[in-house]
Design an enzyme around this catalytic site. Sequence first.
Site, PDB file in Angstrom:
ATOM      1  N   ARG A   1       2.750   3.100 -52.175  1.00 47.69           N
ATOM      2  CA  ARG A   1       2.929   1.717 -52.612  1.00 47.69           C
ATOM      3  C   ARG A   1       4.222   0.923 -51.322  1.00 47.69           C
ATOM      4  O   ARG A   1       3.982   1.258 -50.171  1.00 47.69           O
ATOM      5  CB  ARG A   1       3.564   1.682 -54.028  1.00 47.69           C
ATOM      6  CG  ARG A   1       3.636   0.321 -54.466  1.00 47.69           C
ATOM      7  CD  ARG A   1       3.688   0.285 -56.599  1.00 47.69           C
ATOM      8  NE  ARG A   1       4.770   0.451 -57.044  1.00 47.69           N
ATOM      9  CZ  ARG A   1       5.889  -0.495 -57.238  1.00 47.69           C
ATOM     10  NH1 ARG A   1       5.442  -1.648 -58.375  1.00 47.69           N
ATOM     11  NH2 ARG A   1       6.847  -0.079 -57.375  1.00 47.69           N
TER      12      ARG A   1
ATOM     13  N   ASP B   1       4.062   7.764 -56.172  1.00 49.49           N
ATOM     14  CA  ASP B   1       5.402   7.250 -55.416  1.00 49.49           C
ATOM     15  C   ASP B   1       6.660   8.046 -55.002  1.00 49.49           C
ATOM     16  O   ASP B   1       7.476   7.494 -53.703  1.00 49.49           O
ATOM     17  CB  ASP B   1       4.812   5.748 -55.324  1.00 49.49           C
ATOM     18  CG  ASP B   1       3.537   4.743 -55.657  1.00 49.49           C
ATOM     19  OD1 ASP B   1       3.000   5.987 -54.562  1.00 49.49           O
ATOM     20  OD2 ASP B   1       3.037   4.431 -56.288  1.00 49.49           O
TER      21      ASP B   1
ATOM     22  N   ARG C   1       1.443  16.997 -72.818  1.00 47.59           N
ATOM     23  CA  ARG C   1       1.654  18.210 -73.540  1.00 47.59           C
ATOM     24  C   ARG C   1       2.876  18.869 -74.440  1.00 47.59           C
ATOM     25  O   ARG C   1       2.802  19.160 -75.188  1.00 47.59           O
ATOM     26  CB  ARG C   1       1.121  19.856 -72.719  1.00 47.59           C
ATOM     27  CG  ARG C   1       0.928  20.285 -73.427  1.00 47.59           C
ATOM     28  CD  ARG C   1       0.751  21.797 -72.169  1.00 47.59           C
ATOM     29  NE  ARG C   1       0.844  23.376 -73.038  1.00 47.59           N
ATOM     30  CZ  ARG C   1       1.911  23.729 -72.525  1.00 47.59           C
ATOM     31  NH1 ARG C   1       2.755  23.394 -72.213  1.00 47.59           N
ATOM     32  NH2 ARG C   1       1.876  25.425 -73.317  1.00 47.59           N
TER      33      ARG C   1
ATOM     34  N   GLY D   1      -0.809   4.196 -62.214  1.00 50.47           N
ATOM     35  CA  GLY D   1      -1.846   4.796 -61.389  1.00 50.47           C
ATOM     36  C   GLY D   1      -1.446   5.795 -61.990  1.00 50.47           C
ATOM     37  O   GLY D   1      -0.324   6.140 -62.528  1.00 50.47           O
TER      38      GLY D   1
ATOM     39  N   GLU E   1       1.408   3.495 -46.213  1.00 48.36           N
ATOM     40  CA  GLU E   1       0.037   1.948 -46.767  1.00 48.36           C
ATOM     41  C   GLU E   1       0.614   0.943 -46.995  1.00 48.36           C
ATOM     42  O   GLU E   1       1.866   0.522 -47.312  1.00 48.36           O
ATOM     43  CB  GLU E   1      -0.615   1.811 -48.069  1.00 48.36           C
ATOM     44  CG  GLU E   1      -0.145   2.760 -49.213  1.00 48.36           C
ATOM     45  CD  GLU E   1      -0.738   2.473 -50.187  1.00 48.36           C
ATOM     46  OE1 GLU E   1      -1.195   2.128 -50.260  1.00 48.36           O
ATOM     47  OE2 GLU E   1       0.467   3.090 -51.134  1.00 48.36           O
TER      48      GLU E   1
HETATM   49  O1  F6P Z   1       1.294   4.019 -58.102  1.00 51.17           O
HETATM   50  C1  F6P Z   1       0.093   5.043 -57.475  1.00 51.17           C
HETATM   51  C2  F6P Z   1      -0.418   4.601 -56.572  1.00 51.17           C
HETATM   52  O2  F6P Z   1      -1.556   5.191 -56.227  1.00 51.17           O
HETATM   53  C3  F6P Z   1       0.076   3.523 -55.219  1.00 51.17           C
HETATM   54  O3  F6P Z   1       0.369   4.602 -54.191  1.00 51.17           O
HETATM   55  C4  F6P Z   1      -0.980   2.373 -55.022  1.00 51.17           C
HETATM   56  O4  F6P Z   1      -0.122   1.984 -53.791  1.00 51.17           O
HETATM   57  C5  F6P Z   1      -1.681   2.239 -55.897  1.00 51.17           C
HETATM   58  O5  F6P Z   1      -1.220   3.258 -56.533  1.00 51.17           O
HETATM   59  C6  F6P Z   1      -3.187   2.168 -56.285  1.00 51.17           C
HETATM   60  O6  F6P Z   1      -3.227   1.350 -56.450  1.00 51.17           O
HETATM   61  P1  F6P Z   1      -4.573   0.954 -57.998  1.00 51.17           P
HETATM   62  O7  F6P Z   1      -4.604   2.610 -58.411  1.00 51.17           O
HETATM   63  O8  F6P Z   1      -4.560  -0.181 -59.033  1.00 51.17           O
HETATM   64  O9  F6P Z   1      -5.223   0.430 -56.719  1.00 51.17           O
END
Ligand code: F6P
Length: 321
Positions: A173, A129, A22, A12, A223
């Site tokens: 996450r 996260d 950079r 992500g 979440e």
């Molecule tokens: O790891 C970053 C994150 O945004 C988490 O907070 C979230 O659970 C996950 O990635 C979402 O992943 P994706 O981009 O695969 O939907």
Amino acid sequence: MIKRIGVLTSGGDAPGMNAAVRSVVRCAIARGYEVYGIHDGFKGMYEGQNIERLYRKSVSEKMGRGGTFIGTGRLPEFDQVEVRKKAIENIKMYGIDALVCIGGNGTYHGALELSKMGIPTVAIPGTIDNDISGTDFTIGFDTALNTAVEAVDKLRDTSSSHRRCSVVEVMGRDCGDLAMWTAIAVGAECVICKETGYDLQEILDNINKAAKSKNHAIIIVAEHMIDVNELAKVVTEKTPFGARTTVLGYIQRGGNPTAKDRVLASEMGVKAISALVDDDLTGVCVAQQGHDIVTMPIEDALNGDDVSPVLEKYKVFKMLW
Ligand code: F6P
């Protein structure tokens, strides 16, 4: 002897990844190395289509931009040795003989395996996260936190006008940091995350207590914990507030990085290059420990259990209630 260093961002995206790229590029070039950007993370490394030389100018005006200009991707198949072999063949065609990988847990796993296969590799923690063991902060967490706080501040305006309770879901996450820090920063009534668990009666008691002295209430939910719509229904039935839900979602991953994330990314990029070229390290990751930017084995970061002191923060949260 290392000559060409490849840099990639994987998993992500997180605000501050550009600042980290950079930093890697500028620092490596200043030290006499060539740098190549491997687009789209391990996926791009495996496909081998989009690998380009990066110059000082390539990273001009990237410091303050969100996202990652070299792209990112997720490739679960990277855990297969044949996939990694093909990816290594691809970078070898460009003469790339060392790697800096910026990302979260999945990136750390990939980076560790590449180092075991003989490619000097250093990882930098880039994820909103804040869920990587051994580092106080990951690049992107501070920006995501500020985004969440700004959003909840706006929600408070409307919920207090309507005498409502805002139930807000944030990302993270499996880590409760984003939820807990947001909850403290906005003065929420309740916070629900993996580390604190979920006690519906306690939530309702808190909201009913708030209703005696306030015209709004805020519940922050990490979440994957509960169905926020279900909780809102119960809050509406059992408290004086009508509840409304907001899932902040991907907005938390975007935006210009905060100054704190830019500085952290810059420091970590410099440390990663120094680890590779001065200390001949491989299979290590960069971490912030107190005031220091250090390196540690990726294995320790993956196996550590000190992911974050969420419960310590929870004590503070409760004292403020
Ligand atoms: O790891 C970053 C994150 O945004 C988490 O907070 C979230 O659970 C996950 O990635 C979402 O992943 P994706 O981009 O695969 O939907």
